[in-house]
Design a protein around this motif. Structure first.
Motif, PDB file in Angstrom:
ATOM      1  N   LEU A  17     -24.140 -21.320 -24.972  1.00 45.78           N
ATOM      2  CA  LEU A  17     -24.011 -21.172 -23.406  1.00 45.78           C
ATOM      3  C   LEU A  17     -23.798 -19.737 -23.275  1.00 45.78           C
ATOM      4  CD1 LEU A  17     -22.309 -24.387 -22.454  1.00 45.78           C
ATOM      5  CD2 LEU A  17     -24.507 -23.763 -22.036  1.00 45.78           C
ATOM      6  N   SER A  18     -23.161 -19.053 -23.745  1.00 47.46           N
ATOM      7  CA  SER A  18     -22.627 -17.525 -23.691  1.00 47.46           C
ATOM      8  C   SER A  18     -23.939 -16.855 -23.452  1.00 47.46           C
ATOM      9  CB  SER A  18     -21.886 -16.976 -24.710  1.00 47.46           C
ATOM     10  OG  SER A  18     -20.353 -17.770 -24.478  1.00 47.46           O
ATOM     11  N   SER A  19     -25.175 -16.977 -24.297  1.00 49.50           N
ATOM     12  CA  SER A  19     -26.335 -16.368 -24.378  1.00 49.50           C
ATOM     13  C   SER A  19     -27.243 -16.990 -23.247  1.00 49.50           C
ATOM     14  CB  SER A  19     -26.759 -16.350 -25.748  1.00 49.50           C
ATOM     15  OG  SER A  19     -27.193 -17.727 -26.251  1.00 49.50           O
ATOM     16  N   LEU A  20     -27.139 -18.140 -22.913  1.00 46.52           N
ATOM     17  CA  LEU A  20     -27.984 -19.007 -21.932  1.00 46.52           C
ATOM     18  C   LEU A  20     -27.629 -18.731 -20.579  1.00 46.52           C
ATOM     19  CD1 LEU A  20     -28.501 -22.420 -23.858  1.00 46.52           C
ATOM     20  CD2 LEU A  20     -30.112 -20.489 -23.249  1.00 46.52           C
ATOM     21  N   ILE A  21     -26.309 -18.695 -20.247  1.00 44.79           N
ATOM     22  CA  ILE A  21     -25.819 -18.500 -18.750  1.00 44.79           C
ATOM     23  C   ILE A  21     -26.639 -17.241 -18.091  1.00 44.79           C
ATOM     24  CG2 ILE A  21     -23.885 -17.893 -17.299  1.00 44.79           C
ATOM     25  CD1 ILE A  21     -22.396 -20.089 -18.915  1.00 44.79           C
ATOM     26  N   PRO A  22     -26.892 -16.080 -18.796  1.00 43.20           N
ATOM     27  CA  PRO A  22     -27.343 -14.875 -18.050  1.00 43.20           C
ATOM     28  C   PRO A  22     -28.801 -15.321 -17.659  1.00 43.20           C
ATOM     29  CG  PRO A  22     -26.058 -14.248 -19.832  1.00 43.20           C
ATOM     30  CD  PRO A  22     -25.880 -15.732 -19.859  1.00 43.20           C
ATOM     31  N   THR A  23     -29.448 -16.323 -18.113  1.00 39.11           N
ATOM     32  CA  THR A  23     -30.898 -16.533 -18.190  1.00 39.11           C
ATOM     33  C   THR A  23     -31.108 -17.528 -16.701  1.00 39.11           C
ATOM     34  OG1 THR A  23     -30.849 -18.490 -19.561  1.00 39.11           O
ATOM     35  CG2 THR A  23     -31.444 -16.184 -20.642  1.00 39.11           C
ATOM     36  N   VAL A  24     -29.768 -18.135 -16.452  1.00 37.81           N
ATOM     37  CA  VAL A  24     -30.021 -18.936 -15.351  1.00 37.81           C
ATOM     38  C   VAL A  24     -30.587 -18.462 -13.946  1.00 37.81           C
ATOM     39  CG1 VAL A  24     -28.816 -20.759 -13.814  1.00 37.81           C
ATOM     40  CG2 VAL A  24     -28.281 -20.513 -16.107  1.00 37.81           C
ATOM     41  N   LYS A  25     -31.529 -18.879 -13.298  1.00 36.33           N
ATOM     42  CA  LYS A  25     -31.913 -17.898 -12.148  1.00 36.33           C
ATOM     43  C   LYS A  25     -31.312 -18.315 -10.794  1.00 36.33           C
ATOM     44  CE  LYS A  25     -36.690 -17.029 -14.105  1.00 36.33           C
ATOM     45  NZ  LYS A  25     -36.966 -17.704 -15.207  1.00 36.33           N
ATOM     46  N   ASP A  26     -30.417 -19.240 -10.705  1.00 32.91           N
ATOM     47  CA  ASP A  26     -29.611 -19.444  -9.564  1.00 32.91           C
ATOM     48  C   ASP A  26     -28.836 -18.341  -8.925  1.00 32.91           C
ATOM     49  OD1 ASP A  26     -27.651 -20.552  -7.697  1.00 32.91           O
ATOM     50  OD2 ASP A  26     -27.953 -22.445  -8.695  1.00 32.91           O
ATOM     51  N   PRO A  27     -29.095 -17.738  -7.708  1.00 33.05           N
ATOM     52  CA  PRO A  27     -28.452 -16.638  -7.402  1.00 33.05           C
ATOM     53  C   PRO A  27     -26.864 -16.759  -7.279  1.00 33.05           C
ATOM     54  CG  PRO A  27     -29.723 -17.903  -5.415  1.00 33.05           C
ATOM     55  CD  PRO A  27     -30.109 -18.526  -6.937  1.00 33.05           C
ATOM     56  N   ARG A  28     -26.363 -17.826  -7.319  1.00 32.13           N
ATOM     57  CA  ARG A  28     -25.052 -18.136  -7.197  1.00 32.13           C
ATOM     58  C   ARG A  28     -24.421 -17.564  -8.577  1.00 32.13           C
ATOM     59  NH1 ARG A  28     -24.819 -24.189  -4.851  1.00 32.13           N
ATOM     60  NH2 ARG A  28     -26.669 -24.100  -6.529  1.00 32.13           N
ATOM     61  N   VAL A  29     -25.037 -17.837  -9.609  1.00 29.11           N
ATOM     62  CA  VAL A  29     -24.569 -17.473 -11.190  1.00 29.11           C
ATOM     63  C   VAL A  29     -24.899 -16.083 -11.378  1.00 29.11           C
ATOM     64  CG1 VAL A  29     -24.735 -18.330 -13.499  1.00 29.11           C
ATOM     65  CG2 VAL A  29     -25.309 -19.997 -11.754  1.00 29.11           C
ATOM     66  N   THR A  30     -23.982 -15.092 -10.611  1.00 29.29           N
ATOM     67  CA  THR A  30     -23.797 -13.870 -10.961  1.00 29.29           C
ATOM     68  C   THR A  30     -22.599 -13.130 -11.257  1.00 29.29           C
ATOM     69  OG1 THR A  30     -23.438 -13.461  -8.485  1.00 29.29           O
ATOM     70  CG2 THR A  30     -25.917 -13.458  -9.196  1.00 29.29           C
ATOM     71  N   GLY A  31     -22.678 -12.051 -12.021  1.00 28.28           N
ATOM     72  CA  GLY A  31     -21.192 -11.545 -12.145  1.00 28.28           C
ATOM     73  C   GLY A  31     -20.952 -11.753 -13.800  1.00 28.28           C
ATOM     74  N   MET A  32     -19.628 -11.130 -13.880  1.00 29.79           N
ATOM     75  CA  MET A  32     -19.077 -11.487 -15.404  1.00 29.79           C
ATOM     76  C   MET A  32     -18.601 -12.794 -15.623  1.00 29.79           C
ATOM     77  SD  MET A  32     -19.092  -9.660 -18.185  1.00 29.79           S
ATOM     78  CE  MET A  32     -17.689  -8.970 -19.522  1.00 29.79           C
ATOM     79  N   LEU A  54     -14.988 -13.341 -13.688  1.00 33.85           N
ATOM     80  CA  LEU A  54     -14.241 -11.943 -13.286  1.00 33.85           C
ATOM     81  C   LEU A  54     -13.911 -11.748 -11.962  1.00 33.85           C
ATOM     82  CD1 LEU A  54     -13.044  -9.073 -14.389  1.00 33.85           C
ATOM     83  CD2 LEU A  54     -15.313  -8.299 -13.932  1.00 33.85           C
ATOM     84  N   ASP A  55     -14.893 -11.960 -11.043  1.00 31.98           N
ATOM     85  CA  ASP A  55     -14.632 -12.091  -9.398  1.00 31.98           C
ATOM     86  C   ASP A  55     -14.238 -13.414  -9.198  1.00 31.98           C
ATOM     87  OD1 ASP A  55     -14.557 -11.160  -6.876  1.00 31.98           O
ATOM     88  OD2 ASP A  55     -16.749 -11.246  -6.689  1.00 31.98           O
ATOM     89  N   VAL A  62     -20.102 -19.826  -8.343  1.00 27.67           N
ATOM     90  CA  VAL A  62     -20.402 -19.890  -9.545  1.00 27.67           C
ATOM     91  C   VAL A  62     -20.458 -21.203 -10.266  1.00 27.67           C
ATOM     92  CG1 VAL A  62     -20.027 -19.052 -11.781  1.00 27.67           C
ATOM     93  CG2 VAL A  62     -20.183 -17.410 -10.048  1.00 27.67           C
ATOM     94  N   LEU A  63     -19.275 -22.001 -10.123  1.00 28.94           N
ATOM     95  CA  LEU A  63     -19.344 -23.547 -10.644  1.00 28.94           C
ATOM     96  C   LEU A  63     -20.338 -24.323 -10.220  1.00 28.94           C
ATOM     97  CD1 LEU A  63     -15.583 -24.068 -11.074  1.00 28.94           C
ATOM     98  CD2 LEU A  63     -17.334 -23.416 -12.931  1.00 28.94           C
ATOM     99  N   LYS A  64     -20.629 -23.930  -8.490  1.00 32.31           N
ATOM    100  CA  LYS A  64     -21.681 -24.945  -8.150  1.00 32.31           C
ATOM    101  C   LYS A  64     -23.243 -24.680  -8.508  1.00 32.31           C
ATOM    102  CE  LYS A  64     -19.202 -25.730  -3.737  1.00 32.31           C
ATOM    103  NZ  LYS A  64     -19.143 -25.425  -2.316  1.00 32.31           N
ATOM    104  N   GLY A  65     -23.297 -23.455  -8.933  1.00 39.04           N
ATOM    105  CA  GLY A  65     -24.598 -22.920  -9.381  1.00 39.04           C
ATOM    106  C   GLY A  65     -24.721 -23.235 -10.811  1.00 39.04           C
ATOM    107  N   LEU A  66     -23.637 -23.394 -11.643  1.00 38.37           N
ATOM    108  CA  LEU A  66     -23.804 -23.720 -13.089  1.00 38.37           C
ATOM    109  C   LEU A  66     -23.891 -25.579 -12.994  1.00 38.37           C
ATOM    110  CD1 LEU A  66     -21.151 -21.756 -14.755  1.00 38.37           C
ATOM    111  CD2 LEU A  66     -23.558 -21.642 -15.258  1.00 38.37           C
TER     112      LEU A  66
END
Length: 128
Positions: A17-32, A54-55, A62-66
């Motif tokens: 999941l740590s490697s897959l989360i950056p590939t999510v295209k949802d604009p809410r899933v950003t940042g560290m 982080l933010d 982010v949680l809604k996007g995930l």
């Protein structure tokens, strides 16, 4: 024996999941975004994913996007992991890093934490 297997599966899910989360295209899933822990039920039907952001102001978004990308992440996990059942993912906010930093800050504050031995009050550990 089974708990050791669940532990290994939890680590594998966390790494993937740590490697897959950056590939999510949802604009809410950003940042560290960090996956701090994974807790899977013994029957591998459900997995609770603990997320640290982080933010802190964007954490709810982010949680809604995930949550909306959970199907995509579950499918990708199913392709990567060789399990009979791919667990259903639930994302939860994890504040343990903030709590640890707060405790460390309190431990360093001499007004809160007094020396263990009053005879050693004159000793200062800070090199000034």
């Amino acid at each position: 024996m089974a708990s050791n297997r669940i532990g290994r599966i939890n680590e594998e899910i966390q790494r993937e999941l740590s490697s897959l989360i950056p590939t999510v295209k949802d604009p809410r899933v950003t940042g560290m975004i960090s996956v701090t822990a994974v807790d899977t039920t013994p029957d591998l039907k459900y997995a609770k994913i603990y997320i640290s952001v982080l933010d802190k102001s964007d954490c709810e978004q982010v949680l809604k996007g995930l949550k909306s990308a959970a199907g995509y992440l579950r499918r990708e996990l199913g392709h990567t992991l060789n399990l009979r059942n791919t667990p259903e993912l639930t994302f939860v906010r994890d504040d343990s890093i903030d709590q640890g930093a707060h405790i460390l800050e309190m431990l360093r504050n001499p007004d809160i934490v007094k020396p263990a031995n009053p005879a050693n009050e004159h000793i200062h550990l800070d090199e000034e």
